[in-house]
Motif scaffolding. Structure first.
Motif, short mmCIF file in Angstrom:
data_model
loop_
_atom_site.label_atom_id
_atom_site.label_comp_id
_atom_site.label_asym_id
_atom_site.label_seq_id
_atom_site.Cartn_x
_atom_site.Cartn_y
_atom_site.Cartn_z
N SER A 1 4.28 8.57 2.55
CA SER A 1 3.87 7.17 2.48
C SER A 1 2.81 7.02 1.41
CB SER A 1 3.30 6.70 3.83
OG SER A 1 4.26 6.80 4.85
N LYS B 1 0.09 3.95 0.47
CA LYS B 1 -0.40 2.63 0.85
C LYS B 1 -1.41 2.13 -0.18
CE LYS B 1 -2.10 0.03 4.80
NZ LYS B 1 -1.00 -0.95 4.62
N SER C 1 -3.78 -1.67 -1.31
CA SER C 1 -4.20 -3.01 -0.93
C SER C 1 -3.94 -3.99 -2.07
CB SER C 1 -5.69 -3.02 -0.58
OG SER C 1 -6.45 -2.55 -1.67
N ASP D 1 7.95 -1.36 1.81
CA ASP D 1 7.70 -2.41 2.81
C ASP D 1 6.64 -3.33 2.21
OD1 ASP D 1 6.76 -4.00 4.94
OD2 ASP D 1 7.30 -2.47 6.40
N ALA E 1 5.47 -6.16 3.18
CA ALA E 1 4.51 -6.72 4.14
C ALA E 1 3.37 -5.74 4.42
CB ALA E 1 5.24 -7.08 5.43
N LYS E 2 3.71 -4.45 4.45
CA LYS E 2 2.70 -3.42 4.70
C LYS E 2 2.11 -2.86 3.42
CE LYS E 2 4.73 -1.91 9.09
NZ LYS E 2 5.31 -0.76 9.85
N LYS E 3 2.61 -3.31 2.27
CA LYS E 3 2.15 -2.81 0.98
C LYS E 3 2.21 -1.28 0.96
CE LYS E 3 -0.82 -6.77 0.05
NZ LYS E 3 -2.20 -7.24 -0.23
N THR E 4 3.34 -0.77 1.38
CA THR E 4 3.51 0.67 1.49
C THR E 4 4.82 1.10 0.85
OG1 THR E 4 2.25 0.70 3.56
CG2 THR E 4 3.63 2.62 3.09
N TYR F 1 7.50 4.35 0.40
CA TYR F 1 7.93 5.51 1.17
C TYR F 1 8.84 6.42 0.34
CZ TYR F 1 6.44 2.63 5.12
OH TYR F 1 5.71 1.85 5.99
#
Length: 111
Positions: A21, A23, A25, A72, A74-77, A79
């Motif tokens: 992952s 992530k 911001s 994703d 929405a999660k700013k992630t 993978y």
């Protein structure tokens, strides 16, 4: 300052799986092209996979069919699903976006 934080690395046996992952911001995540790279000891950093803001994916020849990049928004992630891992996949894996790199996460494939 762009911050990319990778996680999910570790030690796995050949044939095993891991999910990395990354992530951030960053507000522009959903409209940005992102990628995973890796660097093995004594080797140059190489592309593993890329994904555009529209979801178009590109893979390095050595991982095609075994790895899958996804995002994703929405999660700013970001993978990276890695299956059928081989010892040759051992490397530090880095997330890349906006010209910046994360700190990397170590993946070791060994019995």
């Amino acid at each position: 300052q762009v911050q990319l934080v990778e996680s999910g690395g570790g030690l796995v046996q050949p044939g095993g799986s891991l999910r990395l992952s990354c992530k951030t911001s960053r507000a522009t995540f959903r409209i940005s092209d992102l990628g995973w790279y890796r660097q093995a000891p004594g080797k140059q950093r190489e592309l593993v996979a890329q994904i555009t803001s529209h979801g178009t994916t590109t893979y390095g020849a050595s991982v095609k069919g075994r790895f899958a990049i996804s995002r994703d928004n929405a999660k700013k992630t970001l993978y990276l699903q890695m299956d059928s891992l081989e010892p040759e996949d051992t490397a530090v894996y880095y997330c890349n976006g906006w010209g910046h790199w994360g700190q990397g996460t170590q993946v070791t494939v060994s019995s």
